[in-house]
Design a protein around this motif. Structure first.
Motif, PDB file in Angstrom:
ATOM      1  N   GLU A 293     -21.335  -7.671  14.400  1.00 33.17           N
ATOM      2  CA  GLU A 293     -20.816  -9.034  14.417  1.00 33.17           C
ATOM      3  C   GLU A 293     -19.440  -9.112  13.724  1.00 33.17           C
ATOM      4  O   GLU A 293     -18.515  -9.759  14.220  1.00 33.17           O
ATOM      5  N   ALA A 294     -19.325  -8.416  12.593  1.00 34.62           N
ATOM      6  CA  ALA A 294     -18.091  -8.503  11.809  1.00 34.62           C
ATOM      7  C   ALA A 294     -16.890  -7.954  12.575  1.00 34.62           C
ATOM      8  O   ALA A 294     -15.751  -8.357  12.348  1.00 34.62           O
ATOM      9  N   LEU A 295     -17.144  -7.022  13.495  1.00 42.91           N
ATOM     10  CA  LEU A 295     -16.040  -6.392  14.227  1.00 42.91           C
ATOM     11  C   LEU A 295     -15.768  -7.081  15.565  1.00 42.91           C
ATOM     12  O   LEU A 295     -14.781  -6.784  16.228  1.00 42.91           O
ATOM     13  N   ALA A 296     -16.639  -7.988  15.961  1.00 40.66           N
ATOM     14  CA  ALA A 296     -16.529  -8.627  17.276  1.00 40.66           C
ATOM     15  C   ALA A 296     -15.178  -9.301  17.536  1.00 40.66           C
ATOM     16  O   ALA A 296     -14.661  -9.226  18.652  1.00 40.66           O
ATOM     17  N   PRO A 297     -14.566  -9.937  16.525  1.00 35.90           N
ATOM     18  CA  PRO A 297     -13.292 -10.612  16.823  1.00 35.90           C
ATOM     19  C   PRO A 297     -12.192  -9.671  17.296  1.00 35.90           C
ATOM     20  O   PRO A 297     -11.210 -10.112  17.889  1.00 35.90           O
ATOM     21  N   TYR A 298     -12.332  -8.367  17.008  1.00 35.86           N
ATOM     22  CA  TYR A 298     -11.264  -7.426  17.349  1.00 35.86           C
ATOM     23  C   TYR A 298     -11.414  -6.814  18.737  1.00 35.86           C
ATOM     24  O   TYR A 298     -10.566  -6.053  19.184  1.00 35.86           O
ATOM     25  N   LEU A 299     -12.513  -7.101  19.420  1.00 38.67           N
ATOM     26  CA  LEU A 299     -12.748  -6.482  20.741  1.00 38.67           C
ATOM     27  C   LEU A 299     -11.572  -6.744  21.669  1.00 38.67           C
ATOM     28  O   LEU A 299     -10.902  -7.777  21.568  1.00 38.67           O
ATOM     29  N   PRO A 300     -11.323  -5.808  22.612  1.00 34.97           N
ATOM     30  CA  PRO A 300     -10.230  -6.021  23.564  1.00 34.97           C
ATOM     31  C   PRO A 300     -10.458  -7.262  24.427  1.00 34.97           C
ATOM     32  O   PRO A 300     -11.601  -7.693  24.600  1.00 34.97           O
ATOM     33  N   VAL A 301      -9.388  -7.809  24.937  1.00 36.68           N
ATOM     34  CA  VAL A 301      -9.484  -8.934  25.872  1.00 36.68           C
ATOM     35  C   VAL A 301      -9.362  -8.420  27.300  1.00 36.68           C
ATOM     36  O   VAL A 301      -8.739  -7.385  27.513  1.00 36.68           O
ATOM     37  N   PRO A 302      -9.903  -9.122  28.306  1.00 40.38           N
ATOM     38  CA  PRO A 302     -10.675 -10.350  28.149  1.00 40.38           C
ATOM     39  C   PRO A 302     -12.145 -10.056  27.827  1.00 40.38           C
ATOM     40  O   PRO A 302     -12.610  -8.943  28.026  1.00 40.38           O
ATOM     41  N   VAL A 303     -12.841 -11.086  27.343  1.00 40.40           N
ATOM     42  CA  VAL A 303     -14.289 -10.984  27.197  1.00 40.40           C
ATOM     43  C   VAL A 303     -14.926 -12.057  28.081  1.00 40.40           C
ATOM     44  O   VAL A 303     -14.300 -13.070  28.388  1.00 40.40           O
ATOM     45  N   ILE A 304     -16.149 -11.784  28.486  1.00 43.22           N
ATOM     46  CA  ILE A 304     -16.855 -12.760  29.320  1.00 43.22           C
ATOM     47  C   ILE A 304     -17.477 -13.817  28.411  1.00 43.22           C
ATOM     48  O   ILE A 304     -18.128 -13.470  27.427  1.00 43.22           O
ATOM     49  N   VAL A 305     -17.243 -15.065  28.719  1.00 44.74           N
ATOM     50  CA  VAL A 305     -17.923 -16.121  27.970  1.00 44.74           C
ATOM     51  C   VAL A 305     -18.727 -16.962  28.954  1.00 44.74           C
ATOM     52  O   VAL A 305     -18.361 -17.116  30.117  1.00 44.74           O
ATOM     53  N   ARG A 306     -19.834 -17.467  28.447  1.00 45.51           N
ATOM     54  CA  ARG A 306     -20.710 -18.249  29.300  1.00 45.51           C
ATOM     55  C   ARG A 306     -20.705 -19.693  28.817  1.00 45.51           C
ATOM     56  O   ARG A 306     -20.837 -19.957  27.630  1.00 45.51           O
ATOM     57  N   ASP A 307     -20.504 -20.586  29.766  1.00 38.13           N
ATOM     58  CA  ASP A 307     -20.500 -21.999  29.427  1.00 38.13           C
ATOM     59  C   ASP A 307     -21.509 -22.656  30.360  1.00 38.13           C
ATOM     60  O   ASP A 307     -21.217 -22.917  31.523  1.00 38.13           O
TER      61      ASP A 307
END
Lengths: 484, 132, 476
Positions: A293-307
């Motif tokens: 969780e702590a490293l999640a903000p650094y993941l490459p873009v794009p990421v899939i988000v669900r709305d």
């Protein structure tokens, strides 16, 4: 039966005037080329590609294919590469037009099925890893390593910590130190015990607060699970470092133990190994990563988000390391992984690992009577036998044995890796092989040790070529065909 | 030159020191033992003339089919000459490592460092240990 | 878990007793009897004992929380349903580009690549058992040198974008200049993002020269090259489809002792001057255009070629010709000491494998095209793209964003209204009309990029013009 004529080089088969591709006439008004482009930009002649007819091409490439060993045709116990069967249904389903004829910049409204699939894959990988955040972008395991190390670097930058080192065991895959160097770290090697376990004293001596990441392969490259992993993770974490799991050997532990549960902060998968993606003569693979969780903000873009029911690609992530590959990654490989995981379900995946480990231990129990297995009687999904005794007794090297196996219709194990075992033969049968195949392989190994050294040193004898002169190839490299 | 007369680095480079005018020039090569271990050579990268090197710096590379090794300068100083023809005649390196197979000449700036190098007998002992 | 437990846990247990080949185990051949016999041979009682090395407290004591297994029929229905929620390029007319293109793929490409001997084999560690792959790589390398006019090609990297980043790193080690890399705003924005990510921790400055006219000015570029600049990275035709002044750019780089790295569109080389002929030192390309499906961005093919003197700094696998013990010509992986498995942290790159199957596809494609086919394909792209840009700017309120010559792509500005909304409605009308540029370029927020391949017909282009006329005019 061999058609040597058809396997001449394309350039030798070619004759001016032959054609294969047929293009339609231009249906828009013809304008002279000179009016469309400046003369200095144009080439005076088209590139000097070979000219062949379609039947010749098909015969050429089909005959070339028969000069390969492959999983479809042979037992392929190439250690560390997990050469398991590549399911045909996955090939068919990944080639559905609705999966394959998709442009990476299509509006997301036209991609909802694919994004749903990729999101589902992310969730399954997160669950298998025991780590919550996944990026599917890296194009291969090595790129997954690099991505993770760049994430670690960003993480420590945010914390304001200057950490310059990456530790790897001396039994590590060569990609580990190479990835560390590309991410700007210095590599320090940690010694292994003869069984390939981390030497804890040496780790303690080398671990300090300048270490960013300890990269470990567990099960390790000898096919052994390092029981010290909990303690290793604790020591690394106590000094503020991160633990990286090289997931090359995940085939042994699916549903049995999870990297996140044994202390890893980040890891990569090799879908072309663990999840049956075809190896394609050397690729494409993929290298999805899972991180804490702590490293999640650094993941490459794009990421899939669900709305709600809608999936979107999100690019606006200010802490992201950026990108390591164009577009979304090796999606075709990922679709196959999804098919594989959905075919197995939770129980099926566990069965995969159980049978992979069973097959390896069974083969070990036979091989150890022929070649010593220094690590002992047990292994996970693969083991490393040593040809050192045969070498000193009879002058026959592990490579000679490997070559002779080809004559008997078996692909060779990985030889001379890992470097900590002399005359290493790394054998990984995978779960998709039958007991009879394993029996036949062990019998053949035995038979080979009885054969005269002269015969073995000259092997293979039945392949389309005998041993190549690699010195010549490296001294005077000829890397393309040139017209005489 | 006879191997017995040379000095050696632990990293398998040999050194022959001559006086040229007021300065000492070290001729450097690779030992026969190291060349045997490397097996078939395929590539050699020389240092650039004029480069300043420190003892222990990597100043070139030698490559066989299966392995690659850095060449480490046994002395500190300036590279004044290299055996430019050698990369195209790697046979000379194997056939005559202490003569035609020399690699570079360095103008020594710190003579005291020569004391860190091994005499032939000690180097032989080191090789005997590594061979096991 | 013991075998008895394993059986009771098995999904479909009612049938599971009768047959081992139930749906959850499609690719495992071991029967219960086999497992028993194998455990006996090892001297174990249960499968569970195989995992004794894993400390109890680290074991997962529940089933993985992933969806249950599907049979082949169920999986087929599921995937077909998911595919049905996507709109493929067959359903909508595709004018999208930006590095991935809807080019035609001859049937023989798919046919050859579907050979199990190719796609289920691996890296040729044993050349005697891999002559098929090795010869294909050698042929691929030759075809790439013929296409680019360069001396040497490797056996491929991941994709065009990471190949560009690898080329820059290669230029840094080749020139031993670790200070700066100069690129242009007209290089694919994602390629530049990858490059920035790769350079983030290496202390190398990345300078990007603006391209307000659609191409980079050689003088402005030259002004940014200093004595510690390793290379210049440009794209030609560039991301906007425009042709760069490559001769002048090459001179600018070389005058300052820097290398010229060019990203090219391989299809354009059917018509345009080859990079080897205008002084490129390293050429990279996205090879997807050469016979690979768009596949939502991958797997693709990273093409890389260079001048002979730089080959020992080139990343990736390389096939080389040699002879076997009987003197017969054969092929091996060569110059392997550059690679990570030998050189480890000092390797030219961490890259391990190539994109073998896609190098094969490109080889079949190029051999099928030949000089005539590649030329015709390039000409069709050029003519149709010009026709389309003419129609779009004449029939609608769209205007060309740049005046430089273009190849198969061009940028149009939408002076009235919202680009994204217009493109969305065009998609609803059956046209994937273009790629909006707002994500990458603030000054081109009212622009989109249109690509026209040889597959587009005059009718389709006219249809797009009619559709956009309605949308852009109604926006006005």
């Amino acid at each position: 039966m061999r058609n040597a004529r058809a396997t001449q080089l394309l350039f030798e088969l070619a004759r001016p005037g032959r054609r294969s591709a047929q293009l339609p006439a231009c249906d828009v008004p013809e304008v002279p080329l000179d009016d469309l482009l400046p003369a200095e930009a144009l080439s005076p002649a088209p590139p000097p590609l070979p000219e062949l007819s379609e039947p010749e091409l098909v015969r050429h490439f089909t005959n070339l294919s028969t000069q390969n060993m492959s999983v479809d045709t042979h037992f392929y116990p190439l250690g560390s590469c997990t050469m398991k069967y590549n399911p045909k249904r996955n090939e068919r389903l990944a080639s559905l037009p609705g999966m394959i004829d998709l442009h990476p910049y299509q509006p997301s409204a036209t991609l909802q099925g694919l994004l749903e699939l990729l999101d589902g894959l992310q969730q399954m990988l997160a669950e298998i890893a025991g780590l919550p955040a996944v990026s599917l972008q890296p194009a291969a395991g090595a790129q997954g390593e690099l991505t993770s190390l760049l994430i670690a670097a960003a993480h420590f930058r945010t914390l304001g910590q200057k950490r310059t080192k990456v530790l790897t065991p001396d039994s590590a895959h060569g990609t580990n130190p190479a990835s560390a160097a590309m991410a700007g770290f210095d590599t320090v090697q940690v010694k292994s015990t003869p069984a390939g376990f981390v030497e804890m004293e040496d780790l303690a001596a080398k671990l300090d607060d300048s270490v960013a990441v300890f990269m470990i392969t567990n099960p390790n490259t000898l096919g052994m699970f390092d029981r010290q992993i909990g303690e290793i993770a604790k020591r690394v974490h106590d000094l503020g470092g991160l633990l990286y799991l090289d997931g090359a050997n995940m085939n042994a532990i699916l549903g049995i133990t999870r990297p996140g549960d044994f202390g890893a902060d980040m890891m990569h998968f090799n879908p072309h190994k663990t999840f049956s993606g075809p190896h394609g003569g050397g690729g494409p693979g993929a290298g999805p990563i899972a991180v804490s969780e702590a490293l999640a903000p650094y993941l490459p873009v794009p990421v899939i988000v669900r709305d709600g029911d809608r999936y979107e690609l999100e690019y606006d992530r200010p802490q992201s390391i950026g990108r390591v590959r164009s577009f979304f990654g090796n999606v075709g490989v990922l679709v196959r992984s999804y098919c594989y995981l959905r075919t197995h379900g939770p129980e099926g995946l566990r069965r995969v690992s159980e049978n992979a480990v069973l097959n390896a231990n069974y083969l070990l129990s036979k091989v150890k009577h022929i070649f010593p297995v220094p690590q002992g009687d047990r292994c996970m999904h693969e083991f490393v036998a040593s040809g050192a005794r045969l070498k000193s007794d009879r002058g026959v090297s592990a490579m000679d044995v490997a070559k002779r196996l080809l004559d008997y219709g078996f692909h060779a194990p990985t030889v001379y890796f890992p470097p900590i075992v002399r005359e290493a033969m790394m054998i990984e049968p995978t779960e998709t092989e039958t007991k009879e195949t394993l029996d036949a392989f062990a019998e053949t190994l035995f038979r080979i040790t009885e054969e005269p050294p002269d015969l073995l040193c000259e092997a293979p004898h039945t392949t389309s070529i005998s041993r190549p002169d690699e010195v010549r190839a490296a001294r005077q490299p000829v890397m393309s065909w040139r017209a005489e | 030159m006879q191997p017995q007369d040379l000095l050696y680095a632990k990293t398998h480079e040999w050194v022959h020191v001559e006086t040229d005018g007021g300065s000492k020039i070290a001729t450097i090569g690779i030992s026969h033992f190291a060349l045997e271990a490397l097996t078939d050579l395929v590539f050699l990268e020389l240092p650039e003339v004029g480069r300043q090197v420190k003892a222990g710096d990597s100043f070139g590379e030698v490559e066989s089919v299966k392995a690659v090794s850095d060449l480490y300068s046994p002395v500190t100083g300036e590279v004044v000459e290299v055996n430019a023809a050698l990369p195209d005649q790697l046979g000379q390196l194997t056939d005559d490592p202490y003569g035609a197979g020399w690699i570079a000449k360095i103008k020594i700036s710190d003579e005291a460092e020569l004391q860190n190098l091994l005499a032939y007998a000690d180097y032989e002992k080191q090789c005997a240990e590594e061979g096991h | 878990m013991s075998l008895a437990q394993a059986r009771s846990n098995r999904v479909g247990d009612a049938r599971g007793e009768a047959t081992q080949h139930d749906e959850t185990m499609p690719y495992v051949a071991n029967t219960t009897d086999d497992q028993r016999a194998m455990l006996d041979a090892i001297g174990l009682e249960s499968l569970d004992e195989l995992f004794e090395a894993i400390p109890e407290e680290l074991r997962l004591k529940r089933p993985l929380a992933i969806p249950p297994a599907l049979s082949e029929m169920e999986l087929t229905a599921h995937l077909t349903a998911l595919a049905g929620k996507n709109a493929s390029a067959g359903e909508k007319v595709c004018f999208l580009g930006g590095g991935s293109y809807d080019h035609f793929i001859p049937a023989i490409v798919d046919h050859v690549a579907a050979r199990g001997e190719f796609y289920t084999s691996y890296t040729p560690y044993q050349p005697e058992a891999s002559q098929g792959n090795l010869q294909v790589f050698f042929e691929y390398q030759t075809l790439i040198t013929q296409l680019t006019g360069m001396d040497v090609s490797n056996a491929s990297l991941y994709d065009g974008g990471s190949a560009a980043a690898e080329a820059v790193l290669m230029a840094v080690t080749t020139t031993k200049r670790h200070g700066r890399v100069v690129t242009a705003n007209s290089v694919h924005p994602e390629y530049r993002e990858i490059l920035a990510t790769y350079l983030a921790n290496l202390g190398i400055e990345l300078v990007t020269v603006g391209t307000p006219e659609g191409t980079v000015s050689p003088a402005e570029l030259a002004a940014q090259i200093n004595g510690d600049t390793a290379c210049v990275l440009v794209q030609h035709p560039n991301f906007f489809g425009c042709l760069e002044e490559v001769d002048a750019l090459a001179a600018a780089a070389h005058d300052a002792g820097a290398l010229l790295v060019v990203a090219v569109d391989p299809i354009s080389l059917g018509l345009l001057k080859r990079p080897g002929d205008y002084g490129a030192d390293i050429v990279v390309a996205e090879g997807q255009s050469l016979g690979s499906p768009m596949s939502f961005g991958g797997p693709y093919l990273g093409i890389m070629a260079c001048r002979e003197q730089h080959v020992r700094r080139m990343p990736g696998r390389i096939a080389g010709e040699t002879v076997d013990r009987r003197g017969k010509r054969c092929f091996v992986l060569t110059l392997q000491t550059r690679e990570q498995h030998i050189r480890r942290e000092k390797a030219t790159s961490n890259i391990c494998t190539n994109q073998g199957l896609f190098a094969l596809r490109a080889a079949v494609y190029l051999a099928a095209m030949g000089p005539v086919g590649i030329r015709q394909t390039a000409e069709l792209c050029l003519r149709k793209a010009r026709y389309a840009s003419g129609r779009l700017t004449a029939d609608t309120s769209l205007v060309p964003a740049f005046s430089r010559p273009t190849f198969k792509e061009f940028v149009v500005r939408c002076p009235h209204g919202n680009v994204e909304a217009a493109l969305e409605r065009a998609s609803e009308s059956g046209y994937l009309a273009g790629v909006p540029l707002s994500r990458w370029y603030d000054d081109l927020a009212d622009c989109f990029l249109v690509a026209v391949t040889e597959r587009r017909t005059q009718d389709e282009i006219d249809g797009l013009a009619a559709c956009l006329k309605e949308l852009t005019c109604s926006n006005a």
